[in-house]
Design an enzyme around this catalytic site. Structure first.
Site, PDB file in Angstrom:
ATOM      1  N   HIS A  67       0.838  -1.205   0.000  1.00 14.06           N
ATOM      2  CA  HIS A  67       0.000   0.000   0.000  1.00 14.06           C
ATOM      3  C   HIS A  67       0.869   1.249   0.000  1.00 14.06           C
ATOM      4  O   HIS A  67       0.409   2.328  -0.347  1.00 14.06           O
ATOM      5  CB  HIS A  67      -0.959  -0.002   1.203  1.00 14.06           C
ATOM      6  CG  HIS A  67      -0.250   0.130   2.519  1.00 14.06           C
ATOM      7  ND1 HIS A  67       0.507  -0.880   3.046  1.00 14.06           N
ATOM      8  CD2 HIS A  67      -0.165   1.158   3.386  1.00 14.06           C
ATOM      9  CE1 HIS A  67       1.028  -0.466   4.202  1.00 14.06           C
ATOM     10  NE2 HIS A  67       0.627   0.765   4.427  1.00 14.06           N
ATOM     11  N   LYS A  72       9.565  -2.425   3.288  1.00  8.86           N
ATOM     12  CA  LYS A  72      10.733  -2.303   4.168  1.00  8.86           C
ATOM     13  C   LYS A  72      10.742  -3.423   5.192  1.00  8.86           C
ATOM     14  O   LYS A  72       9.685  -3.866   5.655  1.00  8.86           O
ATOM     15  CB  LYS A  72      10.602  -0.958   4.897  1.00  8.86           C
ATOM     16  CG  LYS A  72      11.806  -0.534   5.654  1.00  8.86           C
ATOM     17  CD  LYS A  72      12.807   0.198   4.790  1.00  8.86           C
ATOM     18  CE  LYS A  72      14.113   0.459   5.523  1.00  8.86           C
ATOM     19  NZ  LYS A  72      14.956  -0.741   5.613  1.00  8.86           N
ATOM     20  N   LYS A 108       9.996  -8.689   4.650  1.00  4.51           N
ATOM     21  CA  LYS A 108      11.013  -9.304   5.505  1.00  4.51           C
ATOM     22  C   LYS A 108      11.737 -10.366   4.722  1.00  4.51           C
ATOM     23  O   LYS A 108      11.169 -10.962   3.795  1.00  4.51           O
ATOM     24  CB  LYS A 108      10.347  -9.955   6.726  1.00  4.51           C
ATOM     25  CG  LYS A 108      11.295 -10.200   7.878  1.00  4.51           C
ATOM     26  CD  LYS A 108      11.517  -8.928   8.658  1.00  4.51           C
ATOM     27  CE  LYS A 108      12.360  -9.150   9.881  1.00  4.51           C
ATOM     28  NZ  LYS A 108      12.134  -8.054  10.835  1.00  4.51           N
ATOM     29  N   SER A 365      15.838   3.776  10.151  1.00  7.45           N
ATOM     30  CA  SER A 365      16.087   3.337   8.775  1.00  7.45           C
ATOM     31  C   SER A 365      15.446   4.321   7.796  1.00  7.45           C
ATOM     32  O   SER A 365      16.014   4.640   6.747  1.00  7.45           O
ATOM     33  CB  SER A 365      15.467   1.959   8.533  1.00  7.45           C
ATOM     34  OG  SER A 365      16.352   0.942   8.929  1.00  7.45           O
TER      35      SER A 365
HETATM   36  N1  GLU Z   1      14.786  -5.640  11.310  1.00  9.24           N
HETATM   37  C1  GLU Z   1      14.241  -4.504  11.973  1.00  9.24           C
HETATM   38  C2  GLU Z   1      12.787  -4.738  12.345  1.00  9.24           C
HETATM   39  O1  GLU Z   1      12.352  -5.846  12.489  1.00  9.24           O
HETATM   40  C3  GLU Z   1      14.472  -3.219  11.188  1.00  9.24           C
HETATM   41  C4  GLU Z   1      13.762  -3.132   9.882  1.00  9.24           C
HETATM   42  C5  GLU Z   1      14.189  -1.928   9.043  1.00  9.24           C
HETATM   43  O2  GLU Z   1      14.931  -1.105   9.525  1.00  9.24           O
HETATM   44  O3  GLU Z   1      13.754  -1.877   7.891  1.00  9.24           O
HETATM   45  O4  GLU Z   1      12.052  -3.832  12.598  1.00  9.24           O
END
Ligand code: GLU
Length: 477
Positions: A67, A72, A108, A365
């Protein structure tokens, strides 16, 4: 820790929690389903010639919701990585980004590997090959899909991935924005490494600014002196516990690690324990406190705040009943299963949910991604100007006091602090604190404003889903 047979899988757990929240909303069944399901999961099996033979690795990148783009989420390296886990984590990323208003969809990734079994040069080859497989399908891309560190990965792996992407896209001026969590000298941002732990600290500080919420957890006073047990002294657990100990006066009475746990009613020094682990590969033998081999037993020890910062599912049907903490802050993703969540709610334990509690990482991030796209460090234009204006004010005040013979001086500490303009780290921390405070206020507001919302997790889901729905509305879906 073995879970009871009736325990749902991680993804089912996330779905159950999602369903609990949407039951309180008025969404069409079609939209509900659209938001719940993972859009796509890509599985790759690739070979790398290492140690005289071809080694085959399995990796995943799951996209939960587009969306908003880019999507990320981190990439984890662990032997337990599987499709179910990656999809659950991708879904949590969608809600996490929505709750803290980070303009990304959720994704992820994971690679089934034990990073400790491989040498650095081998890991580099494996990582570059994995990055190549993802990048050629736009699953690493500044405007499509932006990975970050997660369990078992860090700055080093992100630098390799960013470089791999750059080699494949030599004319892309924004190539650095293809992953976040890079080292500062390779396009990273100050404060990203500490960000998730720092976010956990800001979340707890904000919780303790809400007397009614504290009362629900049976807690009073301030964070000062609160007894905390932390599980996992990795990046998140270490930074969270360290800041809470050094800056808020919390007592870290228990630390649970892979090889066992340490307990000391008078408090353990987080920095010392971390150094001990680095040298001895575990907590065993640490000179103070009591060591127990079965570390998970310490989750059931009496404390004010339990801070699970390791694996998912550690608080489950087998131990939820024995948990004595009044407040749990989910620094890890999914540490409490849906079944345990119900038991704990029944017992009146307050849980600050993962999608909010550990959102500090993705928030910073986001700042790093913006920095990469704007090609300038935060604070570069304003810092000296801010300092000059402050100096002007102090000099004028000093002139007035001198001219009027007022005996008035500023303390040197105040002077130094006031005169110092904000650099990148200060700006990142300020942006993160604002994000964590605002999001908590929204979640807590939802908890109190609706009688049918009886816990912070459901409140967080409501806030997040509402935001995803309005994005879909704007898209015309
Ligand atoms: N791996 C981290 C999380 O689970 C950071 C994810 C990111 O920064 O994109 O939130």
């Amino acid at each position: 820790m073995s879970a009871d047979k009736k325990e749902p899988s991680f993804r089912e757990s996330v779905d159950l929690m999602f369903n609990r929240a949407v039951a309180l909303m008025d969404l069409s069944p079609g939209l509900e389903e659209k938001i719940r399901v993972c859009n796509a999961t890509y599985t790759v099996r690739f070979g790398v010639r290492l140690r005289g033979q071809i080694q085959t690795f399995t990796g995943y990148r799951s996209v939960h919701s587009e969306h908003m783009e880019p999507v990320k989420g981190g990439i984890r390296y662990a032997m337990a990585v599987n499709q179910d886990e990656v999809e659950a984590l991708a879904a949590l990323m969608t809600f996490k980004c929505a709750v803290v208003e980070v303009p990304f969809g959720g994704s992820k990734g994971g690679l089934r590997i034990d990073p400790r079994e491989w040498e650095e040069d081998e890991l580099e080859l494996i990582t570059r090959r994995f990055a190549y497989e993802l990048a050629k399908r736009d699953l690493i891309h500044p405007s499509q899909n932006v990975p970050a560190p997660d369990m078992g990965t860090g700055e080093r792996e992100m630098a390799w991935m960013a470089d791999q992407y750059r080699r494949m896209n030599t004319t892309d001026i924004n190539s650095r924005a293809c992953v976040t969590g890079k080292p500062v000298n390779a396009g990273g941002i100050q404060g990203r490494t500490e960000a998730t732990g720092r976010g956990v600290q800001y979340a707890l500080q904000e919780f303790f600014r809400h007397p009614e919420d504290m009362k629900n957890a049976g807690l009073e006073g301030s964070l000062d002196g609160k007894r905390i047990i932390v599980q996992g002294l990795g990046n998140v657990g270490y930074h969270g516990a360290k800041f809470l100990q050094e800056e808020d006066g919390c007592k870290i009475i228990g630390i649970i690690e892979r090889d066992g746990a340490l307990y000391d009613e008078n408090g353990l020094n987080v920095e010392d324990v971390r150094n001990w682990i680095a040298k001895h590969d575990g907590v065993n033998g640490y000179p103070s406190g009591t060591y127990t081999k079965d570390g998970s037993k310490l989750l059931e020890q009496d404390c004010d705040i339990l801070l699970p910062a390791a694996l998912e599912g550690v608080i489950n049907l087998s131990n939820a009943d024995s948990i004595k903490a009044r407040l749990i802050i989910e620094a890890a993703n999914g540490p409490v299963t849906a079944g345990a969540d119900a038991i704990l709610r029944e017992k009146g334990v307050v849980i600050i949910p993962d999608m909010y509690a550990n959102a500090g990482g993705v928030t910073v991030s986001y700042f790093e991604w913006v920095k990469n796209l704007s090609h300038i460090r935060f604070g570069r234009m304003q810092r000296r100007q801010e300092e000059n204006r402050h100096r002007l004010l102090l000099e004028e005040l000093e002139r007035i006091s001198h001219d009027n013979s007022i005996n008035w001086t500023l303390s040197p500490k105040f002077r130094d602090k006031y005169l110092k303009g904000a650099g990148e780290l200060e700006l990142v921390r300020s942006g993160l604190e604002d994000t964590m405070r605002t999001a908590y206020q929204e979640i807590s507001g939802k908890w109190h404003e609706r009688e049918d919302v009886t816990d912070l997790r459901t409140a967080a889901y409501l806030v997040a889903i509402d935001k995803v729905v309005s994005s879909y509305d704007t898209l015309g879906l």
